[in-house]
Design a protein around this motif. Structure first.
Motif, PDB file in Angstrom:
ATOM      1  N   THR A 151      39.807  26.850  42.340  1.00 20.17           N
ATOM      2  CA  THR A 151      38.479  27.102  42.601  1.00 20.17           C
ATOM      3  C   THR A 151      37.672  27.362  41.297  1.00 20.17           C
TER       4      THR A 151
ATOM      5  N   VAL B 179      36.371  28.270  47.813  1.00 25.15           N
ATOM      6  CA  VAL B 179      34.998  27.938  47.317  1.00 25.15           C
ATOM      7  C   VAL B 179      33.889  28.571  48.384  1.00 25.15           C
TER       8      VAL B 179
ATOM      9  N   SER C 224      36.662  33.988  41.568  1.00 22.74           N
ATOM     10  CA  SER C 224      37.027  32.786  41.997  1.00 22.74           C
ATOM     11  C   SER C 224      38.690  32.463  41.664  1.00 22.74           C
TER      12      SER C 224
END
Length: 431
Positions: A14, A96, A319
């Motif tokens: 990610t 994501v 992330s």
């Protein structure tokens, strides 16, 4: 970034997708493209990405442009783009999509807050550091269960315990001060290790827990007292009912002949909004003259008044967190939704929508903590070979082996996820 990534490359993390999107934004900006041409044009560089990854990069690019517009006070355009982000992302999608969803929602709430538009009330108190302490002390909470499934927690916990043991191993009367005892289960490991030290068994172990919930701490104290009885360790459990802003030396029952050790597991960051209180706490720590202070903190810099810098730092950090949740827990695990939505999602909202003291969740990297401690004459000390061996062993035994890596920064340890720093662990001596 490599100039070409084939469809047969390993699945991109990610964070890597975020980096690709960031590089694309720089490329567009350098060619003086306006926002709408960035959004509605195909990717400039032929990266050879799969259609799915290309869509993910474009979704992140949409989010990045929205944040830039917000920072430049182009609020109407930013709001329109954020609506697109939210429509194309999912809180239950891939990592994501999840990241984009929570950040886009938070950016939209920041616009609403700044323009006086009422929004649906969210329980920001759920991420108040003091209230979250109650949540994290409950051994049945979904957040704790989720945390234990990730490798970072075990690495820092066991390595920190070993660092404490290294500091107190030659002393018979030990006073351990824990700034955030949570469930207290980590200290059963310490007790077992002390009993196993045949050369110098403890004459007395005292643990002082600092927190705002007396009831929670008393429950922890009963569990630890019962466990100590089974090991025949002379043991006492004390409580200091206070948040860290109001800690004083006289709250601790220190006695002659005791060696003091301090354990701070992701607690000092709660005072970053109040620098004077943070410095006061460090002064109290120094006055207690501990043989060692073990500190674990999140390795990210979200403690900046510049909004776009804070946004970018938080985006890359979380992330990596969402990526680790996907890898270690899986997308449909019962605990994940709670940890993601109730805890992580609201932390992101607090970081993005709040300013000043309202922004309770802020973090600094190891270098900043090092500078602060050095100002008080507190010396960073080496983590022992046994501590580092323990950390390496746990990282290798993790079900996510290969993604969780360790790196030394000076004398301290940095735990990473697919190359992104997640946590730091350091040990300090006072003179």
């Amino acid at each position: 970034m490599p100039s070409h990534i084939s469809d047969h490359s390993p699945v991109l993390s990610t964070t890597t997708i975020m980096k690709i999107a960031k590089e694309q934004l720089k490329l567009y900006t350098s060619q003086n493209h306006d926002a709408y041409s960035i959004i509605f044009s195909p990717l400039i560089a032929d990266l050879g990405l799969s259609p799915q990854v290309t869509e993910e990069v474009e979704l992140v690019l949409l989010l990045l442009v929205s944040a830039e517009m917000l920072a430049n006070r182009q609020l109407d355009c930013a709001r329109k783009l954020l609506n697109l982000c939210i429509n194309f992302s999912l809180s239950a999608g891939n990592p994501v999509q999840r990241v984009v969803y929570y950040f886009a929602e938070s950016l939209r709430k920041r616009i609403d807050k700044g323009t006086g538009i009422p929004t649906i009330a969210s329980n920001i108190d759920a991420v108040n550091p003091n209230i979250m302490e109650d949540v994290l002390m409950d051994p049945r909470t979904d957040v704790i269960e989720t945390e234990q499934m990730l490798p970072f927690r075990k690495v820092t916990q066991f390595t920190g315990i070993q660092a404490i043991l290294d500091g107190v191993k030659s002393f018979k009367r030990i006073h351990l001060i824990d700034f955030g005892i949570k469930t207290g289960s980590q200290w059963t490991i310490l007790m077992q290790a002390l009993v196993g030290n045949g050369e110098c068994p403890p004459e007395h172990l005292k643990i002082t827990a600092v927190g705002t919930s007396l009831t929670r701490m008393q429950v922890v104290g009963k569990r630890l007292t019962s466990f100590a009885d089974t090991l025949h360790i002379p043991f006492s459990f004390k409580t200091v009912v206070s948040d860290l802003r109001h800690i004083r030396k006289d709250l601790f029952e220190s006695k002659a002949g005791e060696v003091v050790a301090i354990y701070s597991d992701s607690r000092l960051w709660t005072l970053l909004a109040w620098p004077n209180h943070l410095q006061s706490l460090i002064q109290v720590c120094k006055s207690l003259d501990p043989c060692v202070m073990v500190v674990t903190e999140i390795e990210a810099n979200t403690n900046t008044p510049i909004f776009i810098n804070r946004f970018n730092e938080a985006l890359f950090y979380y992330s990596a967190i969402f990526d680790s949740l996907e890898t270690c827990i899986g997308w449909n695990h019962q605990y994940r939704a709670v940890a993601q939505g109730v805890y992580i999602g609201r932390i992101i909202e607090n970081v993005i929508t709040s300013e000043g003291e309202e922004m309770a969740h802020r973090h600094e990297k190891l270098g900043s903590w090092r500078t602060l401690f050095e100002r008080f004459g507190i010396e960073e000390t080496e983590l022992s070979h046994s501590s580092l061996y323990q950390a390496k062993l746990l990282a290798e035994k993790s079900t996510c082996h290969g993604f969780c890596s360790l790196e030394m920064d000076g004398k301290s340890l940095i735990i990473k996820w697919k190359g992104t720093p997640i946590k730091s662990l350091s040990a300090w001596k006072f003179h």
